[in-house]
Scaffold this active site. Structure first.
Site, PDB file in Angstrom:
ATOM      1  N   GLN A   1       0.789  -1.050   0.038  1.00  0.00           N
ATOM      2  CA  GLN A   1       0.000   0.159   0.037  1.00  0.00           C
ATOM      3  C   GLN A   1       1.072   1.332  -0.106  1.00  0.00           C
ATOM      4  OE1 GLN A   1      -3.775   0.087   2.110  1.00  0.00           O
ATOM      5  NE2 GLN A   1      -3.948  -2.208   2.062  1.00  0.00           N
TER       6      GLN A   1
ATOM      7  N   HIS B   1      -2.380   0.043   5.032  1.00  0.00           N
ATOM      8  CA  HIS B   1      -3.724   1.017   5.012  1.00  0.00           C
ATOM      9  C   HIS B   1      -3.214   2.301   4.663  1.00  0.00           C
ATOM     10  CE1 HIS B   1      -6.245  -1.723   7.741  1.00  0.00           C
ATOM     11  NE2 HIS B   1      -5.896  -2.410   6.452  1.00  0.00           N
TER      12      HIS B   1
ATOM     13  N   ASP C   1      -5.317   4.417   8.337  1.00  0.00           N
ATOM     14  CA  ASP C   1      -5.005   4.073   9.709  1.00  0.00           C
ATOM     15  C   ASP C   1      -3.831   3.258  10.126  1.00  0.00           C
ATOM     16  OD1 ASP C   1      -5.461   1.531   9.377  1.00  0.00           O
ATOM     17  OD2 ASP C   1      -7.229   1.367  10.964  1.00  0.00           O
TER      18      ASP C   1
ATOM     19  N   ARG D   1     -10.911   4.322   8.259  1.00  0.00           N
ATOM     20  CA  ARG D   1      -9.979   3.080   8.386  1.00  0.00           C
ATOM     21  C   ARG D   1      -8.857   3.080   7.070  1.00  0.00           C
ATOM     22  NH1 ARG D   1      -9.751  -2.695   6.848  1.00  0.00           N
ATOM     23  NH2 ARG D   1      -8.742  -3.782   8.368  1.00  0.00           N
TER      24      ARG D   1
ATOM     25  N   GLY E   1     -13.375  -2.276   5.181  1.00  0.00           N
ATOM     26  CA  GLY E   1     -13.602  -2.752   6.410  1.00  0.00           C
ATOM     27  C   GLY E   1     -12.568  -3.899   6.985  1.00  0.00           C
TER      28      GLY E   1
ATOM     29  N   GLU F   1     -17.584   0.472   3.876  1.00  0.00           N
ATOM     30  CA  GLU F   1     -18.336   1.390   4.079  1.00  0.00           C
ATOM     31  C   GLU F   1     -18.324   2.478   2.912  1.00  0.00           C
ATOM     32  OE1 GLU F   1     -17.438   3.939   7.276  1.00  0.00           O
ATOM     33  OE2 GLU F   1     -17.951   2.247   8.828  1.00  0.00           O
TER      34      GLU F   1
ATOM     35  N   TYR G   1     -16.509   9.446  11.538  1.00  0.00           N
ATOM     36  CA  TYR G   1     -16.922   8.511  10.854  1.00  0.00           C
ATOM     37  C   TYR G   1     -16.668   6.952  11.462  1.00  0.00           C
ATOM     38  CZ  TYR G   1     -18.412  11.709   7.501  1.00  0.00           C
ATOM     39  OH  TYR G   1     -18.887  12.617   6.798  1.00  0.00           O
TER      40      TYR G   1
ATOM     41  N   ALA H   1     -17.855   0.200  13.444  1.00  0.00           N
ATOM     42  CA  ALA H   1     -17.526  -0.124  11.906  1.00  0.00           C
ATOM     43  C   ALA H   1     -18.887  -0.397  11.277  1.00  0.00           C
ATOM     44  CB  ALA H   1     -16.857  -1.404  12.105  1.00  0.00           C
TER      45      ALA H   1
ATOM     46  N   TYR I   1     -22.600   0.313  10.588  1.00  0.00           N
ATOM     47  CA  TYR I   1     -23.614   1.132  11.316  1.00  0.00           C
ATOM     48  C   TYR I   1     -23.286   0.790  12.846  1.00  0.00           C
ATOM     49  CZ  TYR I   1     -25.907   0.956   6.825  1.00  0.00           C
ATOM     50  OH  TYR I   1     -26.061   0.905   5.532  1.00  0.00           O
TER      51      TYR I   1
ATOM     52  N   ASP J   1     -24.740  -1.002  15.107  1.00  0.00           N
ATOM     53  CA  ASP J   1     -25.635  -1.867  15.310  1.00  0.00           C
ATOM     54  C   ASP J   1     -25.161  -3.086  16.254  1.00  0.00           C
ATOM     55  OD1 ASP J   1     -23.647  -2.909  13.799  1.00  0.00           O
ATOM     56  OD2 ASP J   1     -24.847  -3.074  12.070  1.00  0.00           O
TER      57      ASP J   1
ATOM     58  N   GLU K   1     -20.063  -1.258  20.313  1.00  0.00           N
ATOM     59  CA  GLU K   1     -20.640  -0.047  19.557  1.00  0.00           C
ATOM     60  C   GLU K   1     -21.881   0.896  20.307  1.00  0.00           C
ATOM     61  OE1 GLU K   1     -19.800  -1.288  14.946  1.00  0.00           O
ATOM     62  OE2 GLU K   1     -21.551  -1.714  15.959  1.00  0.00           O
TER      63      GLU K   1
HETATM   64 CA   LIG Z   1     -17.441   4.487   9.673  1.00  0.00          CA
HETATM   65 CA   LIG Z   2     -21.367  -2.055  13.113  1.00  0.00          CA
END
Ligand SMILES: [Ca+2]
Ligand SMILES: [Ca+2]
Length: 474
Positions: free
Chosen positions: A107, A174, A193, A258, A277, A283, A293, A299, A301, A303, A338
């Site tokens: 990278q 990355h 990152d 990320r 991800g 995303e 973000y 990571a 949503y 959720d 999260e």
């Molecule tokens: Ca995000």
């Molecule tokens: Ca998530």
């Protein structure tokens, strides 16, 4: 070995037609079952495309963009070259070979490129972003810079380099480094990152949530820029209207990223971005000044599905260095759900894929990231129903995804499924031709839905031309 039904059917049907052509005709509304890796599922699209190899033998093309001269402008990450390719006959011209580029890892090298909107109309500037070695001795001090060249149309060469912004930290992994020109006349550059808290660098803390401090910015020390999107004036200075974050105005426009490898402005004047991800939850984001973000605390949503942040560097009492990295996280490594995180300026993605349920067994079903890279916004009337849509390249899935902006909650549609690693794309002004560049190596997915390191067209510029509705006579 479990195979997604759709992929298996496709593999059987694909033998009768040329693999590449059939690949171009493949697309899907992704609706996998609970025990299927979602990146291995697709079906036929409602549109037909023909496929053509325009140019091969490119050394890891990384950015492809349509130029005002009607040629494709490409950076070669490993080749250290800016190359122009004529889409009509595949002929190519090297516009610049950049000797200062330091390239040794997966990278780094010559990465982003942005053409001035007035290129060939009075402002003949081309901006590139690449890694170099800031250490004059035998050590390697990897840094990233943004440099401006002037395009000489008569010799078709880039000349008169001027460094715009130098000394940006660039980690061993990355590296992001997408570079785009905004409608506001500013440059936008993405920073990754560094691959921290992951694989070989698991004891290095991620700094995507840390904001630059005033003393560093004053000293032009850019160590706070990991996991950020930067906004800069064309001379590299900090725009006076950049957001003030933590009391400091810097180049930082947004944070909590990320590995944002895709960025493009839409017809609405908004900036769209994609990022890769970890195991799940690539995303697509809409980028708004000053927003957070989420990474690495959230990571995709917010959720609580599958992902929880495990901060290896904070392991106690056992220090991180005494731990072995793996998907089984030792109890000494602190974890954060999260739902336990409150980020005042959190911006959820407009689309996360693929999110998998907690309990998804990545060791059996495989990594569920499509590995999103380059992104563009489709805003032409040429393909009915497409405008406006995000098109984004999936490396590990070998597909181009389309996300209609008016219906971004729906599953993404897939196109051009093939045994490729699609790195970046460009859309011709006629809206009928889509150009895609591919990696020379790495893993993709076969038409049977299985992981592979064999790529159909490594280091290639491909052209996909819309020919109408699938099945229609023409
Ligand atoms: Ca995000
Ligand atoms: Ca998530």
């Amino acid at each position: 070995m479990r195979r997604p039904v759709v992929a298996s059917l496709l593999a059987r049907g694909a033998s009768a037609v040329g693999a590449l052509l059939s690949a171009a005709l493949v697309a899907a509304q992704i609706a996998p079952g609970p025990n299927v890796n979602p990146r291995t599922v697709w079906s036929n699209p409602p549109e037909a495309f023909t496929t053509r190899v325009v140019a091969a033998g490119l050394e890891d093309p990384w950015e492809v963009t349509w130029g005002p001269d009607g040629w494709l402008w490409i950076t070669e990450r490993v080749g250290n070259r800016v190359v122009r390719v004529n889409p009509a006959d595949g002929s190519r011209k090297v516009a610049a070979t950049i000797g200062e580029v330091h390239q040794e890892l997966a990278q780094d090298g010559l990465l982003g490129m942005a053409l001035h909107p007035q290129l060939l109309r009075g402002s003949d500037y081309v901006y590139v972003m690449y890694t170099y070695d800031a250490d004059s001795g035998p050590q390697v001090e990897r840094r990233s810079k943004i440099r401006r060249y002037t395009y000489d149309a008569s010799s078709q060469e880039l000349r008169d380099p001027v460094d715009v912004l130098t000394g940006l930290p660039h980690g061993p992994d990355h590296g992001a480094s997408r570079l785009v020109f905004g409608p506001d006349g500013k440059l936008y550059a993405s920073r990754g990152d560094h691959g921290s808290n992951f694989l070989a660098f698991y004891c290095v803390p991620i700094r995507a949530q840390e904001l630059p401090v005033a003393a560093d910015v004053a000293a032009r020390n850019w160590r706070g820029y990991e996991g950020k999107i930067l906004r800069l004036n064309l001379d590299g200075s900090i725009p006076a209207d950049n957001p003030v974050l933590g009391g400091v105005r810097s180049h930082v426009f947004t944070y909590g990223h990320r590995n944002p490898q895709g960025m493009a402005f839409g017809p609405d004047g908004r900036l769209y971005e994609s990022e890769h991800g970890q195991d799940t939850d690539d995303e697509v984001n809409r980028i708004d000044a000053g927003r957070n973000y989420g990474w690495p605390l959230i990571a995709g949503y917010k959720d609580d599905q599958y992902y929880t942040y495990a901060n290896w560097s904070a392991s106690a009492p056992t220090p991180c260095a005494n731990l072995e990295y793996g998907r089984d996280v030792p109890s000494s490594v602190p974890r954060t759900k999260e739902s336990d995180v409150n980020l005042a300026d959190f911006a959820p993605p407009i689309k996360a894929f693929f999110t998998v349920p907690t309990g998804y067994d990545v060791r059996v079903l495989g990594n569920a990231t499509a590995a999103l890279a380059g992104l563009d916004v489709y805003a032409s009337p040429a393909i009915p129903g497409w405008s406006p849509s995000i098109l984004v390249a999936g490396m590990a899935s070998g597909a181009i995804y389309r996300i209609p902006l008016a219906a971004s909650a729906a599953p993404p549609l897939t196109y051009f499924k093939a045994q490729e690693r699609y790195r970046d794309l460009a859309i011709a002004p006629d809206g009928r031709r889509i150009y895609v560049v591919t990696d020379t190596r790495g893993r993709s997915v076969t038409l049977a839905g299985e992981s592979t390191a064999e790529l159909a067209h490594p280091g290639t510029l491909l052209e996909f031309t819309y020919t109408g509705a699938a099945g229609a006579s023409r």
